[in-house]
Design a protein around this motif. Structure first.
Motif, mmCIF file in Angstrom:
data_model
loop_
_atom_site.group_PDB
_atom_site.id
_atom_site.type_symbol
_atom_site.label_atom_id
_atom_site.label_comp_id
_atom_site.label_asym_id
_atom_site.label_seq_id
_atom_site.Cartn_x
_atom_site.Cartn_y
_atom_site.Cartn_z
ATOM 1 N N ALA A 161 0.843 -1.199 0.000
ATOM 2 C CA ALA A 161 0.000 0.000 0.000
ATOM 3 C C ALA A 161 0.877 1.247 0.000
ATOM 4 N N GLY A 162 1.950 1.216 0.772
ATOM 5 C CA GLY A 162 2.881 2.343 0.792
ATOM 6 C C GLY A 162 3.687 2.440 -0.486
ATOM 7 N N LEU A 163 4.075 1.303 -1.037
ATOM 8 C CA LEU A 163 4.875 1.287 -2.253
ATOM 9 C C LEU A 163 4.102 1.810 -3.460
ATOM 10 N N LEU A 164 2.841 1.391 -3.573
ATOM 11 C CA LEU A 164 2.044 1.733 -4.753
ATOM 12 C C LEU A 164 1.449 3.129 -4.694
ATOM 13 N N GLY A 165 1.290 3.684 -3.496
ATOM 14 C CA GLY A 165 0.747 5.030 -3.370
ATOM 15 C C GLY A 165 -0.659 5.133 -3.930
ATOM 16 N N ALA A 193 -5.387 0.166 -4.859
ATOM 17 C CA ALA A 193 -6.847 0.227 -4.777
ATOM 18 C C ALA A 193 -7.394 -0.910 -3.921
ATOM 19 N N GLY A 194 -6.642 -1.302 -2.907
ATOM 20 C CA GLY A 194 -7.095 -2.343 -1.993
ATOM 21 C C GLY A 194 -6.478 -3.691 -2.302
ATOM 22 N N SER A 195 -6.660 -4.621 -1.398
ATOM 23 C CA SER A 195 -6.121 -5.965 -1.581
ATOM 24 C C SER A 195 -6.979 -6.954 -0.814
ATOM 25 N N TYR A 196 -6.820 -8.220 -1.140
ATOM 26 C CA TYR A 196 -7.521 -9.267 -0.409
ATOM 27 C C TYR A 196 -6.736 -10.564 -0.499
ATOM 28 N N TYR A 197 -7.069 -11.490 0.397
ATOM 29 C CA TYR A 197 -6.385 -12.781 0.455
ATOM 30 C C TYR A 197 -7.233 -13.830 -0.243
ATOM 31 N N ASP A 198 -6.668 -14.475 -1.257
ATOM 32 C CA ASP A 198 -7.326 -15.575 -1.943
ATOM 33 C C ASP A 198 -6.992 -16.846 -1.176
ATOM 34 N N ALA A 199 -7.933 -17.290 -0.337
ATOM 35 C CA ALA A 199 -7.661 -18.428 0.547
ATOM 36 C C ALA A 199 -7.452 -19.715 -0.233
ATOM 37 N N ASP A 200 -8.143 -19.871 -1.354
ATOM 38 C CA ASP A 200 -7.990 -21.093 -2.145
ATOM 39 C C ASP A 200 -6.581 -21.199 -2.737
ATOM 40 N N GLU A 201 -6.110 -20.095 -3.276
ATOM 41 C CA GLU A 201 -4.771 -20.078 -3.873
ATOM 42 C C GLU A 201 -3.688 -19.707 -2.863
ATOM 43 N N VAL A 214 -3.619 -7.872 -5.187
ATOM 44 C CA VAL A 214 -3.514 -6.424 -4.999
ATOM 45 C C VAL A 214 -4.130 -5.714 -6.193
ATOM 46 N N ASN A 215 -5.053 -4.799 -5.919
ATOM 47 C CA ASN A 215 -5.698 -4.011 -6.964
ATOM 48 C C ASN A 215 -4.880 -2.760 -7.258
ATOM 49 N N VAL A 216 -4.719 -2.440 -8.538
ATOM 50 C CA VAL A 216 -4.064 -1.202 -8.939
ATOM 51 C C VAL A 216 -4.893 -0.545 -10.028
ATOM 52 N N VAL A 217 -4.852 0.781 -10.071
ATOM 53 C CA VAL A 217 -5.525 1.506 -11.154
ATOM 54 C C VAL A 217 -4.506 1.760 -12.253
ATOM 55 N N PRO A 218 -4.935 1.656 -13.519
ATOM 56 C CA PRO A 218 -4.002 1.858 -14.638
ATOM 57 C C PRO A 218 -3.403 3.261 -14.606
#
Length: 442
Positions: free
Chosen positions: A63-67, A71-79, A84-88
């Protein structure tokens, strides 16, 4: 002075028996998947296999690196991967670095600032009792939930506000239940009109033994007992509800109280090693005095919930079930991380529903306490130390134990408070233990 310990009592698994047994089946084998052995500093571009706790740490770093690109993140428990979401935009290099760190990076339309602006709009225009909202990184939208009481003009107002945010910004979900705090009202239990659950034992800033529970329990009464009609054994020191959280610090009256950092499941204890931030997609377990053990996933962070008593912000949204009496109980992970304190929600452990939790990290910071206490980690598995499901207030009480309010009657609405209710809240202010919370009967 000798250290006293309270009698052991079998963990309560009532209406949520099926859910509790299912949770136990997942938790008891302690089958945590381990990392693949690679560190965050490796340069491989492929997403890494991570434990949820490690994914949370990596998410904070990225989150700090991308500034502004983050756009948020989540944990994919299956994988077992962090997404990590990023905007273009002109951020190819930081995206490369995020991939090197082991994240699965995906491009999304809505930036975090746009989603946060939408949440502020909801707060200013649609603070309606029975509603909630949280940013859902898996859909890259704001998840708005309305309970069964939101009808007619209120529903039209909520729907219009969501539509005004623009296409693709938010979704509305209807809940069959009613948002309420999970304090048990009506019958006098454990000496008062309320029954809650102990969350986690802590050490107060001056070194005294104490525990965390829900703030709406703390404002219901300032004295707590460990048995029906029993003598008080702990006193509320600080409590916040409604407003910026739902948490209370309750000090044990006996300074020699042993307060181990553990959650008791009835046939074993889970040692609690530290507090940690929740991660969307993370599997979590809840222990409470009414329904025992239940599990589920984190659905959203920084949730706003409009209870009948007022607005509470900064909560964790989950699909874990809970019922009246579970308020204040422990939310934790399989590997012993303290995550949250049960606040409220809708539904029950028969039909399910949403449940919201106060983050432990922010509660500890606010009250100036640290996790654990004298004898922390010393409880033995198999029930040698008291814990979840036991009557609270004993010197070795563990997370999720049942604790009863003193002489107060829930729903008396005195609500003397040291703080103010959150923006748009209709309920009484933050209580420091000296009054009753309004309308808390569950």
């Amino acid at each position: 002075m000798s250290h006293k310990r309270i009698p052991k009592r079998r963990a309560a698994i009532a209406a949520g028996g099926v859910a509790a047994l299912g949770a136990a089946a997942v938790l008891l084998p302690n089958a945590n998947a381990s990392q693949d052995g690679e560190s965050f500093g490796d340069t491989a571009a492929a997403p890494r296999t991570l434990k949820a706790a490690d994914a949370s740490d990596l998410a904070s770093q990225l989150a700090g690196l991308l500034g502004d690109a983050f756009a948020g993140s989540y944990y994919d428990a299956d994988e077992q991967q962090l997404v990590v979401n990023v905007v273009p935009g002109d951020n190819n290099q930081v995206i490369v670095e995020a991939k090197k760190a082991g994240a699965d990076v995906r491009e999304v339309d809505n930036s975090m600032s746009e989603l946060q602006t939408g949440a502020r709009t909801l707060k200013s225009e649609a603070t309606i009792p029975g509603t909630s909202w949280a940013i859902d990184p898996r859909t890259n939208k704001i998840l708005v939930t309305a309970d069964s009481t939101v009808t007619g003009a209120d529903w039209d107002r909520l729907e219009s506000t969501v539509e005004g945010l623009g296409a693709g910004m938010a979704t509305i979900k209807k809940s069959a239940g009613t948002f309420k705090t999970f304090v048990s009202g009506g019958d006098a239990v454990f000496g008062g009109g309320a029954r809650c659950s102990l969350g986690f034992n802590v050490t107060a800033g001056d070194g005294a033994p104490a525990f965390l529970t829900a703030g709406h329990c703390g404002v219901a009464d300032d004295r707590w007992s460990d048995a029906q009609d029993g003598q008080p054994i702990a006193t509320v020191d600080q409590a916040v509800f409604p407003g910026e959280g739902d948490f209370a610090l309750v000090r044990y009256d006996d300074p020699a109280t042993e307060a181990p950092s553990e959650v008791n499941l009835g046939d074993q204890t889970v040692q609690i090693s530290q507090a940690a931030e929740a991660t969307v997609g993370q599997q979590v377990f809840r222990m409470g005095s009414t329904t025992g053990l239940a599990d589920g996933q984190v659905l959203g962070l920084d949730a706003t919930v409009n209870y009948p008593e007022g607005t509470v912000t900064g909560l964790i949204q989950t699909d874990v079930c809970a019922e009246p009496g579970d308020s204040g109980g422990s939310l934790f992970t399989q590997d012993g991380l303290a995550i949250g304190l049960t606040s409220g929600g809708s539904g029950d452990c028969t039909v399910g529903g949403e449940t919201f939790f106060q983050p432990v990290t922010t509660a500890l910071e606010a009250v100036g306490a640290t996790l654990g206490g004298d004898g922390a980690g010393a409880g033995q598995a198999g029930g040698a130390g008291s814990g979840v499901g036991d009557q609270a207030g004993g010197e070795a009480a563990g997370g999720g134990d049942a604790v009863g309010g003193g002489d107060g009657q829930v729903g008396d609405g005195a609500g003397a408070g040291a703080g103010e209710a959150g923006d748009g809240a209709d309920g009484d202010g933050t209580g420091a233990g000296g009054g009753h919370g309004s309308g808390l009967a569950g």
